[in-house]
Design a protein around this motif. Structure first.
Motif, PDB file in Angstrom:
ATOM      1  N   UNK A  12      -5.477  11.608 -11.210  1.00 16.37           N
ATOM      2  CA  UNK A  12      -6.251  12.323  -9.713  1.00 16.37           C
ATOM      3  C   UNK A  12      -6.032  11.718  -8.517  1.00 16.37           C
ATOM      4  N   UNK A  13      -5.229  10.559  -8.967  1.00 14.00           N
ATOM      5  CA  UNK A  13      -4.102   9.877  -7.426  1.00 14.00           C
ATOM      6  C   UNK A  13      -4.033  10.756  -6.623  1.00 14.00           C
TER       7      UNK A  13
ATOM      8  N   UNK B 122      -8.233  16.369  -8.854  1.00 15.82           N
ATOM      9  CA  UNK B 122      -8.053  16.081 -10.475  1.00 15.82           C
ATOM     10  C   UNK B 122      -8.073  17.164 -11.122  1.00 15.82           C
ATOM     11  N   UNK B 123      -9.639  17.894 -11.132  1.00  9.65           N
ATOM     12  CA  UNK B 123      -9.918  18.390 -11.862  1.00  9.65           C
ATOM     13  C   UNK B 123      -9.248  19.433 -12.521  1.00  9.65           C
TER      14      UNK B 123
ATOM     15  N   UNK C 158     -12.896  10.053  -0.034  1.00  9.92           N
ATOM     16  CA  UNK C 158     -11.653  10.921   0.458  1.00  9.92           C
ATOM     17  C   UNK C 158     -11.079  10.679  -1.770  1.00  9.92           C
ATOM     18  N   UNK C 159     -11.939   9.833  -2.596  1.00  4.07           N
ATOM     19  CA  UNK C 159     -11.874   9.106  -3.818  1.00  4.07           C
ATOM     20  C   UNK C 159     -12.790  11.244  -4.191  1.00  4.07           C
ATOM     21  N   UNK C 160     -13.453  11.153  -3.622  1.00  4.38           N
ATOM     22  CA  UNK C 160     -14.628  12.808  -4.182  1.00  4.38           C
ATOM     23  C   UNK C 160     -13.765  13.917  -4.204  1.00  4.38           C
ATOM     24  N   UNK C 161     -12.683  13.799  -3.020  1.00  2.20           N
ATOM     25  CA  UNK C 161     -11.263  14.855  -2.800  1.00  2.20           C
ATOM     26  C   UNK C 161     -10.395  14.532  -4.097  1.00  2.20           C
TER      27      UNK C 161
ATOM     28  N   UNK D  20     -13.809   6.661  -8.265  1.00  7.01           N
ATOM     29  CA  UNK D  20     -14.211   7.986  -7.801  1.00  7.01           C
ATOM     30  C   UNK D  20     -13.441   9.527  -8.594  1.00  7.01           C
ATOM     31  N   UNK D  21     -12.311   9.166  -7.469  1.00  7.92           N
ATOM     32  CA  UNK D  21     -10.806   9.827  -8.379  1.00  7.92           C
ATOM     33  C   UNK D  21     -11.492  10.360  -9.511  1.00  7.92           C
ATOM     34  N   UNK D  22     -11.658   9.161 -10.172  1.00  2.23           N
ATOM     35  CA  UNK D  22     -11.517   9.483 -12.353  1.00  2.23           C
ATOM     36  C   UNK D  22     -12.791   9.940 -12.524  1.00  2.23           C
TER      37      UNK D  22
END
Length: 382
Positions: A18-19, A375-376, A367-370, A66-68
């Motif tokens: 997700x990064x 990632x999805x 940024x983490x949500x984006x 959040x990205x995960x």
């Protein structure tokens, strides 16, 4: 039991899928430029750089977490987070803490500023609503969206906190627009704003008189707009901010005076030089070339965010990521416009540059949500 090294490596790799590297790179570059500028701006304020580095580390940790989080989980959080945010804003209005003439904080065991929550909760809520209405969106759904948006914006503006109200308003309007609101309906509003602004400029000498009251606005808000139109009318008061910032930007010339050599900043002429007016410090030391380069970095960050949003797997993901990417534009546009003297001073920080933990964490969560949206999509393709 012996661990399978390949399985461990695969698990770790999955955590970092997700990064989004380009998005993280642009954010890192902006943070790096921010630390360099903050060092110069805070030579007389020891500890600021160290504090900001800690804020950056916390932001990166939260961004990665959040990205995960799957976007389906984020969608489930939309209604509870929005509801809690509205409840806290009502609590602020009833028994909030007043500091510097504004009631923006509330003590819930710890002192928090609920309006910051709405910067994330508002686009989440509206993206959730239009996801639920996907394929059957009618004209009244846009009215519902505007009502959901007007409640927190009104409560925040009443505190008063015009800067945060503008940011929350913009984040919600971007969702509504991306959900399909016709530009034909937006154009009359834009024309009305242009006509209104032109009228204010044309009649400034009359409407800015002390005895003239502006409807639905506090006296200090009226004063800020009048100072924007004529900073010299109060050169040692409110106009001082704008005048000195413009002098600093202009004195930087094409290439700037050089790092640590900005006289306006180091001789204490620039107010709030490490927070809201850090762009003036940067422009004085790095000039027009530096300013254009900085704006290009913001453009790259926003463009990457919009690219991720455009490729989102669901309507919710696309609306949410698109609105958050455009919120970076709102932050940068309002701050640079404010410091350059083309917008009123409203206390909006320059994203990833200004000193402060709360705004930085909020931006990092965005940024983490984006990244979670990106990632999805990658997981579905793999």
């Amino acid at each position: 039991m012996q661990l399978d090294s390949r399985a461990v490596f695969t698990h770790i790799k999955r955590l970092f899928i997700g990064f989004d590297k380009p998005l993280a790179l642009f954010m890192f570059l902006l943070l790096g430029v921010g630390i360099v500028t903050l060092y110069s701006a805070s030579l007389d304020m020891p500890g600021r750089v160290e504090d900001q580095v800690r804020n950056i580390l916390l932001t990166f940790a939260l961004m990665w977490a959040i990205a995960n989080i799957p976007t389906q989980t984020l969608m489930k959080l939309a209604v509870p987070l929005y509801t809690v945010g509205i409840g806290l804003l009502v609590g602020v209005a009833l028994f909030g803490l007043t500091r510097k003439g504004a009631k923006r904080w509330i003590n819930v065991g710890v002192v928090i500023q609920p309006s910051e929550v709405m910067k994330i909760a508002m686009p989440l809520m509206l993206a959730w609503y239009y996801q639920k209405r996907e394929g059957v969106v009618k004209w009244f759904d846009y009215i519902v969206g505007l009502i959901l948006l007007a409640i927190p914006v009104g409560l925040i503006a009443k505190q008063p906190d015009l800067g945060t109200a503008v940011l929350v308003l913009a984040s919600g309007l971007f969702v509504i627009y991306f959900a399909g609101l016709s530009f034909k309906l937006i154009l009359p509003v834009l024309l009305a704003i242009v006509i209104g602004a032109g009228t204010v400029v044309a009649t400034e000498s009359k409407i800015c008189q002390p005895e003239v009251k502006w409807p639905m606005m506090h006296d200090y808000q009226k004063h800020r707009i009048c100072i924007l139109l004529d900073p010299q009318s109060d050169p040692l008061g409110q106009g001082f901010h704008t005048i000195q910032a413009v002098i600093a930007i202009g004195s930087g010339g094409m290439l700037g005076k050089g790092w640590l050599k900005g006289t306006q900043a180091h001789l204490e002429f620039i107010p709030e030089k490490h927070t809201d007016f850090i762009f003036a410090v940067f422009s004085e030391e790095f000039g027009l070339v530096g300013g254009v380069t900085l704006l290009f970095l913001y453009l790259c960050l926003i463009a990457r965010g919009l690219y991720v949003a455009a490729n989102g797997a669901t309507l919710f993901a696309r609306l949410l990521a698109g609105a958050l990417a455009m919120s970076f534009f709102t932050y940068a546009f309002v701050n640079v416009g404010m410091v350059s003297g083309i917008l009123p001073v409203v206390g909006v920080p320059l994203p990833f540059m200004s000193y402060g933990g709360t705004a930085l964490v909020t931006l990092g969560l965005g940024v983490g949500i984006i990244m979670s949206v990106g990632k999805q999509k990658r997981l579905m393709q793999s």
